[in-house]
Motif scaffolding. Structure first.
Motif, PDB file in Angstrom:
ATOM      1  N   UNK A 180       0.837  -1.207   0.000  1.00 33.07           N
ATOM      2  CA  UNK A 180       0.000   0.000   0.000  1.00 33.07           C
ATOM      3  C   UNK A 180       0.872   1.257   0.000  1.00 33.07           C
ATOM      4  N   UNK A 181       1.914   1.269   0.821  1.00 30.53           N
ATOM      5  CA  UNK A 181       2.814   2.419   0.868  1.00 30.53           C
ATOM      6  C   UNK A 181       3.538   2.577  -0.466  1.00 30.53           C
ATOM      7  N   UNK A 182       3.955   1.463  -1.066  1.00 28.97           N
ATOM      8  CA  UNK A 182       4.653   1.524  -2.358  1.00 28.97           C
ATOM      9  C   UNK A 182       3.732   2.086  -3.444  1.00 28.97           C
ATOM     10  N   UNK A 183       2.450   1.685  -3.423  1.00 25.76           N
ATOM     11  CA  UNK A 183       1.492   2.220  -4.410  1.00 25.76           C
ATOM     12  C   UNK A 183       1.298   3.718  -4.225  1.00 25.76           C
ATOM     13  N   UNK A 184       1.218   4.149  -2.970  1.00 29.21           N
ATOM     14  CA  UNK A 184       1.052   5.575  -2.688  1.00 29.21           C
ATOM     15  C   UNK A 184       2.254   6.358  -3.202  1.00 29.21           C
ATOM     16  N   UNK A 185       3.454   5.856  -2.954  1.00 25.25           N
ATOM     17  CA  UNK A 185       4.661   6.522  -3.446  1.00 25.25           C
ATOM     18  C   UNK A 185       4.672   6.557  -4.971  1.00 25.25           C
ATOM     19  N   UNK A 186       4.179   5.483  -5.598  1.00 26.86           N
ATOM     20  CA  UNK A 186       4.103   5.469  -7.057  1.00 26.86           C
ATOM     21  C   UNK A 186       3.147   6.516  -7.592  1.00 26.86           C
TER      22      UNK A 186
ATOM     23  N   UNK B 248       2.340   9.296  -6.104  1.00 25.69           N
ATOM     24  CA  UNK B 248       2.891  10.631  -5.829  1.00 25.69           C
ATOM     25  C   UNK B 248       4.140  10.914  -6.660  1.00 25.69           C
ATOM     26  N   UNK B 249       4.781   9.881  -7.132  1.00 27.25           N
ATOM     27  CA  UNK B 249       5.956  10.058  -7.976  1.00 27.25           C
ATOM     28  C   UNK B 249       7.238  10.324  -7.231  1.00 27.25           C
ATOM     29  N   UNK B 250       7.284  10.019  -5.936  1.00 30.16           N
ATOM     30  CA  UNK B 250       8.519  10.192  -5.173  1.00 30.16           C
ATOM     31  C   UNK B 250       8.460   9.322  -3.927  1.00 30.16           C
ATOM     32  N   UNK B 251       9.616   8.912  -3.393  1.00 29.04           N
ATOM     33  CA  UNK B 251       9.625   8.114  -2.164  1.00 29.04           C
ATOM     34  C   UNK B 251       9.283   8.984  -0.956  1.00 29.04           C
ATOM     35  N   UNK B 252       8.593   8.379  -0.008  1.00 33.99           N
ATOM     36  CA  UNK B 252       8.230   9.083   1.224  1.00 33.99           C
ATOM     37  C   UNK B 252       9.111   8.662   2.395  1.00 33.99           C
ATOM     38  N   UNK B 253       9.807   7.545   2.223  1.00 38.20           N
ATOM     39  CA  UNK B 253      10.656   7.010   3.280  1.00 38.20           C
ATOM     40  C   UNK B 253      12.024   6.657   2.701  1.00 38.20           C
ATOM     41  N   UNK B 254      13.050   6.805   3.529  1.00 39.01           N
ATOM     42  CA  UNK B 254      14.372   6.276   3.211  1.00 39.01           C
ATOM     43  C   UNK B 254      14.467   4.892   3.834  1.00 39.01           C
TER      44      UNK B 254
ATOM     45  N   UNK C  36       8.376  12.903   2.633  1.00 41.13           N
ATOM     46  CA  UNK C  36       7.387  12.300   3.520  1.00 41.13           C
ATOM     47  C   UNK C  36       6.935  13.247   4.613  1.00 41.13           C
ATOM     48  N   UNK C  37       7.894  13.993   5.190  1.00 45.13           N
ATOM     49  CA  UNK C  37       7.546  14.945   6.248  1.00 45.13           C
ATOM     50  C   UNK C  37       6.640  16.048   5.710  1.00 45.13           C
ATOM     51  N   UNK C  38       6.924  16.501   4.480  1.00 44.16           N
ATOM     52  CA  UNK C  38       6.088  17.532   3.853  1.00 44.16           C
ATOM     53  C   UNK C  38       4.673  17.012   3.604  1.00 44.16           C
ATOM     54  N   UNK C  39       4.596  15.787   3.082  1.00 45.49           N
ATOM     55  CA  UNK C  39       3.290  15.197   2.784  1.00 45.49           C
ATOM     56  C   UNK C  39       2.513  14.914   4.063  1.00 45.49           C
TER      57      UNK C  39
END
Length: 305
Positions: A35-41, A43-49, A61-64
């Motif tokens: 689910x997190x991977x789909x969300x990042x896809x 949005x077009x950018x990673x939210x986590x390192x 991720x902090x901004x989002x």
């Protein structure tokens, strides 16, 4: 993206740990990761390192997360407003406090005055109270130390001296005052970092270039006096405990601390941008309209002889 994705992201961002977030959400870890991977896809950018099994919220991720927190908070406010509108009662009020003993009488007298109000109580340290306020999980915090946030409003409820409590028969029992330097070798009963008692103790010793000796660290500030009475050490206790007569049940000796600002300030804190139910509005008015120490339940034996 959908609402479920946002709630999942918010939980993962809070824990920065997939398995812990999955446990709280009660879903399988692989499903949450997808689910997190789909969300990042989307949005077009990673939210986590990602570093092996560890994850950390990155700048994106902090901004989002700031926007997600606001969006979900608005939706929760809307749900609560609808519930209050159709409810025959006053709605719900959520309160967080570092120690439950501080507000027992306040909540008891409020419930007696407004029996239709649904009161929910949470015990939290300062960091957790800030998070709960921002997330809309509580309406108010009764805090013994400042809570950071430009969106928070606060009203001072009580400013009181903090005393040193010692076991009866201790070498300091019977002293009028004591300096911090005289306590350098004494074992202290206190709370974990994040609670006001520990913050005050560390600050008083740091001002003298010293570090306190700790014999016990706990999560419940209200239990400190019991442990001191049992001889496990000495500790800082608000003067409220002495005035309420708890020394008759848990006997200790009381000594004033010869240090500037050995006190605590109790404040009612809320977020100005969050919806407040009718119960919450009445709680705020009830709490701030009279001196804090007058919020006592009536003695059930008063007048019975």
């Amino acid at each position: 993206m959908d609402l479920l994705q946002l709630r999942y992201f918010q939980t993962v961002a809070r824990y920065e740990h997939i398995s812990r977030a999955a446990e709280e959400l009660r879903i399988a870890q692989p499903s949450l990761s997808r689910t997190i991977a789909r969300l990042e896809g989307e949005l077009g950018c990673p939210l986590f390192d990602r570093q092996g099994r560890r994850i950390r919220l990155n700048a994106y991720g902090a901004m989002f997360l700031r926007h997600v927190d606001r969006a979900l908070s608005e939706l929760e406010d809307g749900r609560r407003a609808l519930g209050d509108a159709r409810d025959t009662g006053l709605g719900r009020v959520g309160v967080a406090s570092e120690t439950l003993l501080t507000i027992t009488h306040l909540l008891g007298s409020f419930r007696a005055a407004y029996p239709r109000a649904d009161v929910r109580l949470h015990q939290s340290d300062a960091e957790e109270m800030e998070r709960r306020l921002r997330a809309g999980e509580v309406d108010f915090c009764v805090a013994s130390q400042p809570l950071a946030g430009p969106q928070f409003d606060a009203v001072e409820l009580l400013r009181e001296e903090v005393l040193l409590a010692v076991p009866l028969g201790h070498r300091l029992d019977g002293r009028e005052r004591v300096a911090i330097r005289e306590l350098v070798d004494e074992p202290f009963v206190t709370t974990r970092p994040g609670n006001w008692q520990r913050t005050l103790l560390d600050r008083l010793f740091a001002a003298e270039g010293l570090t306190p000796t700790l014999s016990c660290e706990g999560d419940e500030p209200g239990a400190t006096q019991d442990m001191i009475s049992a001889g496990l050490g000495i500790g800082l206790i608000p003067a409220m405990s002495r005035r309420l007569g708890t020394q008759s049940l848990v006997p200790v000796g009381w000594v004033r601390v010869d240090a500037p600002d050995c006190s605590r300030t109790l404040s009612l804190v809320w977020s100005r941008d969050t919806y407040l139910s009718e119960a919450a509005l009445r709680f705020r008015e009830f709490t701030t309209s009279r001196p804090f120490m007058t919020h006592r339940l009536p003695d059930p034996h008063h007048g019975r002889r």
